[in-house]
Design a protein around this motif. Structure first.
Motif, PDB file in Angstrom:
ATOM      1  N   UNK A   1      34.905 -71.365  -1.583  1.00  0.00           N
ATOM      2  CA  UNK A   1      36.227 -71.170  -0.982  1.00  0.00           C
ATOM      3  C   UNK A   1      36.339 -69.715  -0.544  1.00  0.00           C
ATOM      4  N   UNK A   2      36.563 -69.501   0.742  1.00  0.00           N
ATOM      5  CA  UNK A   2      36.612 -68.144   1.303  1.00  0.00           C
ATOM      6  C   UNK A   2      37.987 -67.885   1.904  1.00  0.00           C
ATOM      7  N   UNK A   3      38.567 -66.759   1.536  1.00  0.00           N
ATOM      8  CA  UNK A   3      39.914 -66.422   1.989  1.00  0.00           C
ATOM      9  C   UNK A   3      39.906 -65.367   3.094  1.00  0.00           C
ATOM     10  N   UNK A   4      38.718 -65.060   3.587  1.00  0.00           N
ATOM     11  CA  UNK A   4      38.570 -64.077   4.661  1.00  0.00           C
ATOM     12  C   UNK A   4      37.159 -64.194   5.233  1.00  0.00           C
ATOM     13  N   UNK A   5      36.967 -63.557   6.384  1.00  0.00           N
ATOM     14  CA  UNK A   5      35.672 -63.641   7.068  1.00  0.00           C
ATOM     15  C   UNK A   5      34.576 -62.978   6.250  1.00  0.00           C
ATOM     16  N   UNK A   6      34.895 -61.872   5.582  1.00  0.00           N
ATOM     17  CA  UNK A   6      33.877 -61.167   4.800  1.00  0.00           C
ATOM     18  C   UNK A   6      33.296 -62.076   3.715  1.00  0.00           C
TER      19      UNK A   6
END
Length: 222
Positions: A7-12
């Motif tokens: 689960x990713x909350x940003x592009x980084x």
């Protein structure tokens, strides 16, 4: 080989997950409320470098999973728009006022998302009767359920997760998530016999996935 979704909350975070072997990215916004619909530009920019599957969250706000007619309409519009951005699937979940699976609305969204698969997210953990809820989610046409076994984390819900995997009988993928870490994933695998696992890989209080944690999660998958 079992698989790992980050689960990713940003592009980084998505870039880190991509570089360290994640099998699938779930892209979200709204870290503080457990995930909301991401910014379209983040989806576009993530798709540019991501070769693995990209699923996007369709959730209008934090809080409960009972939505107004206006919110439901916006969910449909978001699915239609993101389908044009070359995503690979969607993540959402709608309950009714009694915290049961809203079969009619979920089925409508699943059909709208076709041919892309859909994951029913941790709204599942709010239901009172998880055995009936599992059958209802299957009837809606979802391919996966993301759940911590109706508890706050996978360790507390591990017995329920085991039961869900058994009940599912390969009709749907049960994906344990919620407090899943490289330090406990072996135990969760051994008990539940699930085949797909979900983690944010955030271990330092930030909103950025930790590359070493992703590597270790992936390494510990059997």
């Amino acid at each position: 080989m079992n698989k790992l979704e980050i689960a990713c909350f940003n592009i980084k975070s998505a870039q880190i997950a991509h570089e360290n072997g994640a099998d699938r990215i779930e892209l979200c916004d709204g870290f503080d409320v457990g995930g909301t619909t991401p910014n379209p530009m983040d989806v576009i920019n993530t798709r540019k470098f991501l070769s693995s599957d990209l699923f996007v969250m369709i959730r209008q706000r934090g809080g409960n999973f009972v939505y107004s007619n206006e919110e439901f309409t916006q969910m449909k519009l978001n699915i239609l728009y993101f389908k044009s951005l070359k995503v690979n699937g969607f993540v959402f979940g709608i309950l009714d006022e009694n915290n049961k699976i809203d079969i009619e609305r979920n089925t409508e969204l699943v059909n709208l998302a076709k041919p892309f698969p859909c994951t029913f997210h941790r709204a599942f953990d709010e239901v009172a009767d998880y055995e009936q809820a599992l059958e209802d989610v299957i009837s809606c046409g979802f391919s996966t359920i993301l759940t911590s076994g109706t508890h706050s984390n996978v360790l507390d819900g591990i017995d329920v997760l085991k039961k869900l995997v058994h009940q599912a009988q390969n009709r749907i993928t049960i994906m344990p998530g919620g407090g899943l870490r490289s330090t406990n994933i072996n135990h969760v695998q051994e008990v539940t016999q699930a085949t797909f696992y979900h983690s944010s890989a955030i271990i330092d209080g930030s909103q950025i996935a930790n590359p070493e944690e992703i590597f270790n999660l992936k390494k510990n998958l059997k």
